[in-house]
Scaffold this motif. Structure first.
Motif, PDB file in Angstrom:
ATOM      1  N   CYS A  17      46.783  47.130  40.144  1.00 13.06           N
ATOM      2  CA  CYS A  17      47.943  47.219  41.003  1.00 13.06           C
ATOM      3  C   CYS A  17      48.907  48.206  40.338  1.00 13.06           C
ATOM      4  O   CYS A  17      48.933  48.336  39.117  1.00 13.06           O
ATOM      5  CB  CYS A  17      48.585  45.838  41.075  1.00 13.06           C
ATOM      6  N   ASP A  69      45.923  42.530  38.895  1.00  8.78           N
ATOM      7  CA  ASP A  69      46.984  42.500  39.897  1.00  8.78           C
ATOM      8  C   ASP A  69      48.265  42.012  39.252  1.00  8.78           C
ATOM      9  O   ASP A  69      48.235  41.253  38.278  1.00  8.78           O
ATOM     10  CB  ASP A  69      46.620  41.549  41.046  1.00  8.78           C
ATOM     11  N   CYS A  71      50.683  40.224  41.022  1.00 11.83           N
ATOM     12  CA  CYS A  71      51.127  38.943  41.580  1.00 11.83           C
ATOM     13  C   CYS A  71      50.092  38.386  42.562  1.00 11.83           C
ATOM     14  O   CYS A  71      49.085  39.037  42.831  1.00 11.83           O
ATOM     15  CB  CYS A  71      52.483  39.144  42.261  1.00 11.83           C
ATOM     16  N   PRO A  72      50.352  37.226  43.125  1.00 16.95           N
ATOM     17  CA  PRO A  72      49.398  36.589  44.041  1.00 16.95           C
ATOM     18  C   PRO A  72      49.139  37.354  45.343  1.00 16.95           C
ATOM     19  O   PRO A  72      48.200  37.022  46.070  1.00 16.95           O
ATOM     20  CB  PRO A  72      50.032  35.220  44.332  1.00 16.95           C
ATOM     21  N   THR A  73      49.898  38.384  45.639  1.00 11.67           N
ATOM     22  CA  THR A  73      49.609  39.199  46.814  1.00 11.67           C
ATOM     23  C   THR A  73      48.225  39.826  46.674  1.00 11.67           C
ATOM     24  O   THR A  73      47.518  40.032  47.656  1.00 11.67           O
ATOM     25  CB  THR A  73      50.691  40.279  47.017  1.00 11.67           C
ATOM     26  N   ALA A  74      47.810  40.096  45.430  1.00 13.86           N
ATOM     27  CA  ALA A  74      46.442  40.499  45.082  1.00 13.86           C
ATOM     28  C   ALA A  74      45.969  41.776  45.776  1.00 13.86           C
ATOM     29  O   ALA A  74      44.841  41.854  46.269  1.00 13.86           O
ATOM     30  CB  ALA A  74      45.463  39.349  45.320  1.00 13.86           C
ATOM     31  N   CYS A  75      46.798  42.801  45.784  1.00 10.86           N
ATOM     32  CA  CYS A  75      46.448  44.058  46.458  1.00 10.86           C
ATOM     33  C   CYS A  75      45.203  44.720  45.870  1.00 10.86           C
ATOM     34  O   CYS A  75      44.353  45.204  46.618  1.00 10.86           O
ATOM     35  CB  CYS A  75      47.620  45.027  46.404  1.00 10.86           C
ATOM     36  N   LYS A  77      42.691  43.319  44.194  1.00 10.21           N
ATOM     37  CA  LYS A  77      41.534  42.483  44.534  1.00 10.21           C
ATOM     38  C   LYS A  77      41.138  42.658  45.994  1.00 10.21           C
ATOM     39  O   LYS A  77      39.964  42.864  46.316  1.00 10.21           O
ATOM     40  CB  LYS A  77      41.859  41.016  44.237  1.00 10.21           C
ATOM     41  N   LYS A  78      42.100  42.598  46.880  1.00  8.05           N
ATOM     42  CA  LYS A  78      41.821  42.712  48.306  1.00  8.05           C
ATOM     43  C   LYS A  78      41.280  44.096  48.667  1.00  8.05           C
ATOM     44  O   LYS A  78      40.378  44.216  49.502  1.00  8.05           O
ATOM     45  CB  LYS A  78      43.066  42.386  49.122  1.00  8.05           C
ATOM     46  N   TYR A  90      38.954  39.421  36.446  1.00 11.82           N
ATOM     47  CA  TYR A  90      40.162  39.538  37.253  1.00 11.82           C
ATOM     48  C   TYR A  90      41.317  38.798  36.595  1.00 11.82           C
ATOM     49  O   TYR A  90      41.124  37.740  35.999  1.00 11.82           O
ATOM     50  CB  TYR A  90      39.907  38.951  38.649  1.00 11.82           C
ATOM     51  N   GLN A  92      45.763  38.082  37.294  1.00  6.94           N
ATOM     52  CA  GLN A  92      47.085  38.304  37.874  1.00  6.94           C
ATOM     53  C   GLN A  92      48.094  38.162  36.752  1.00  6.94           C
ATOM     54  O   GLN A  92      48.093  37.157  36.031  1.00  6.94           O
ATOM     55  CB  GLN A  92      47.393  37.279  38.957  1.00  6.94           C
TER      56      GLN A  92
END
Length: 128
Positions: A17, A69, A71-75, A77-78, A90, A92
């Motif tokens: 991220c 990443d 934060c939990p938004t996980a850009c 990863k997504k 992985y 965060q």
């Protein structure tokens, strides 16, 4: 003109991220440090999201995908999963008790904490 990736094939590919918060920038700085310290090669997440053919092919050729990443938004990863990639390691940043804010005064100890944590995971997996 043909699109071509100038990336070299690598065993360990590191994506991060680079979001508009302290934790996004900590993730990015940690990925750079991991690459500089020989734990893999920092790769272009934007190229994956943009479906740049050469970058997609270079990533397919990798042996291990690492994603960090903020934060939990996980850009990160997504983005990787949307492109069809499986992530081997992985993290965060917020999972290491680093609080998200929108200031960019990064604490070097936070970058080191993330770098150390991820380098340990990579080392265990690859027995470096």
């Amino acid at each position: 003109m043909e699109e071509k990736c100038l990336c070299e094939q690598n065993e360990i590919l590191i994506f991060s991220c680079a979001g508009s918060s302290n934790v996004g920038q900590i993730a990015n700085q940690s990925a750079i440090r991991l690459s500089q310290n020989g734990f893999g090669s920092y790769f272009c997440l934007a190229g994956i999201g943009g479906h740049v053919p050469g970058m997609i092919e270079s990533t397919k050729a990798g042996k291990m995908i690492v994603a960090i990443d903020g934060c939990p938004t996980a850009c990160a990863k997504k983005t990787l999963e949307h492109a069809g990639f499986n992530i081997n390691e992985y993290l965060q940043v917020t999972e290491l008790d680093i609080e998200k804010n929108h200031e960019f005064n990064l604490d070097p100890s936070d970058v080191e904490k993330v770098t150390h944590h991820m380098s340990s995971l990579i080392s265990i997996r690859t027995k470096l």
